[in-house]
Design an enzyme around this catalytic site. Sequence first.
Site, PDB file in Angstrom:
ATOM      1  N   ASP A   1       0.830  -1.209   0.000  1.00  0.00           N
ATOM      2  CA  ASP A   1       0.000   0.000   0.000  1.00  0.00           C
ATOM      3  C   ASP A   1       0.859   1.252   0.000  1.00  0.00           C
ATOM      4  OD1 ASP A   1       0.709  -0.693   2.734  1.00  0.00           O
ATOM      5  OD2 ASP A   1      -0.634   0.913   3.389  1.00  0.00           O
TER       6      ASP A   1
ATOM      7  N   GLU B   1      -0.143  -0.986   5.652  1.00  0.00           N
ATOM      8  CA  GLU B   1       0.902  -0.614   6.613  1.00  0.00           C
ATOM      9  C   GLU B   1       0.787   0.855   6.981  1.00  0.00           C
ATOM     10  OE1 GLU B   1       4.732   0.830   8.195  1.00  0.00           O
ATOM     11  OE2 GLU B   1       3.652   1.536   6.444  1.00  0.00           O
TER      12      GLU B   1
HETATM   13 ZN    ZN Z   1       6.277   2.360   4.342  1.00  0.00          ZN
END
Ligand code: ZN
Length: 428
Positions: free
Chosen positions: A85, A180
């Site tokens: 992500d 994350e």
């Molecule tokens: Zn990162």
Amino acid sequence: MAFSDFDFLEKNFIHYAKEDTQSKYANKDQVPTTPNQVKMMKELADQVKDYDLESYYNEKTAFAIGHLAANTAGVAPIGFFAHVDTVEFDDRFPIRPQVHRDYQGQKLALDEANGIFLDPEEFPDLLTLKGQTLITSDGKTVLGTDDKAGVAGLLAALKYLHEHPEVEHGDIYVAFGPDEEIGLGGQRFDPADFPGVEFAYTLDNGRPGDFEYETFNASAADLTIKGTVVHPGEAYGLLVNATTIMTEFLAALPQDQVPEKSRGHEGFIMVTDAQSSVDSAHVGLIIRDFDWDEFLAKEDLVKKLVASLGEKYGPDRFQLDLRRQYENIYNGVKDRPYVVNLALDSYEKAGLAPNVQTFRGGTDGNFITKKGIPTPNLFNGGGNYHGRYEYVTVEQMDKLAEVLVTIADEHARQSKEGQDKRPLEKYW
Ligand SMILES: [Zn+2]
């Protein structure tokens, strides 16, 4: 000098950078929070099969997992994490990576019409990249260096191992994870996907040579205070003003241990929000400290303050909800210095000067470490993360690939000849 395949690195990075895989906190109840992340993880699970890995996508945790079998015995399994992500940014997609070959340290016009320039006067690190293949966005979006550079570097390392069977290694597990940037990915990771893995590394932000195994311990608290409302004209001895109690609480917090007065290795208690009326008050807090005892002391201080106000005004007026968010990676590596020293040795073998940093935040590694797999952070190269000035060079990603292969190789060698026993150095 190239360690891995530059064309391969460039092609993979650009291919994955173009995929819009922003995670979205607003969708936090979906796993993962955006469908494009799944597409990329499935693609990666497919791709690593070309380099002899077995792989699958875990629907429950939303991690793509790969396993490269050991080619020698007696070496404990290790793992690597990269996240697919990218940070939430305004939706001016698509991402259009720009390649600047043989960059010479000049000011680059990314989006001239809107006055977006990548200028070494502003970002002097660029001057260290002369002669390299620099990749930027077109100034309208993020590039996605964080963490597509980690993904590309990891793929290059796997391809290298595939093409160099003479490099001895134990079992290597890789994970491509989602969400994350919004702190959810690592929480969902299932260690059963990394059977027997003794330690791992995240390949997230940082220049080549940067290394992090110290992050905050973190908790958050919500304090609710109940007042007693009585008409002011008849309030004598009866009214209890929640705002007044809240003010007393806020004034009793240590005024010098706040983010704006702390740095380096210092922790803090931060009031994130406060609202009140006569009837009720709410205070939100976050507590951060590197040192475990200091961290517990800060949590304790908040609890004691509430307890003493409870004695004064009645305990039923107070409700404190204190919850742990994450714990310092250091707590998981302090008794296993090998995890740190192996990485630092490998940096040196790869020609990098190790630069150990404390990170005033948290990473996926906090959650994974807490689940029993100590997981410090290496780097992904690049710079200016999370904005339209993000960049990375092919050479930086190549350094990451070299470090990963060296860790695998060095770990196999040290496991056979005797693991390094040096204690952990204190870097602050
Ligand atoms: Zn990162």
